[in-house]
Design a protein around this motif. Sequence first.
Motif: not given
Length: 134
Positions: A30-32, A34-35, A60, A63, A67
């Motif tokens: 998920w972090e990847k 999102l990035h 989501d 976030e 971000a």
Amino acid sequence: MAIRQGAHVRFAKTSRVLADLAGGHADRTWEKRLHELVRFDVLILDDFAMRQLNATQADDLYELVFARQGKSLIITSNRSPSDWYPLFPNPVVAESLLDRVINTSHQVIMNGPSYRPNKRPRNPIDRPNKPQVT
């Protein structure tokens, strides 16, 4: 214009972005994911607010918007922003997210006929008479 000036732009349906992020929950990327969405200079979310969101989708989306602060986000929707609030299961998340989106945006409201009928293939009956080859 942004593309011509060298900006990195991503265009995607909102539902597909949320499905991709959901996949990140499943496989722990998920972090990847999102990035990856944050890195673009401009992110275009098409067909925003087409359906009701579940709690994970709403979180989501929150976030993602949080971000991307300071980066361009373009949202297309067939609904008025005032109609977006009921689509979120948690009113606190809805208020926080939509406050960030709506109150810091330039809104372009387009009224008029849809362009889509002009994109449909014509019915053969509607075509002008063509000479038949025998």
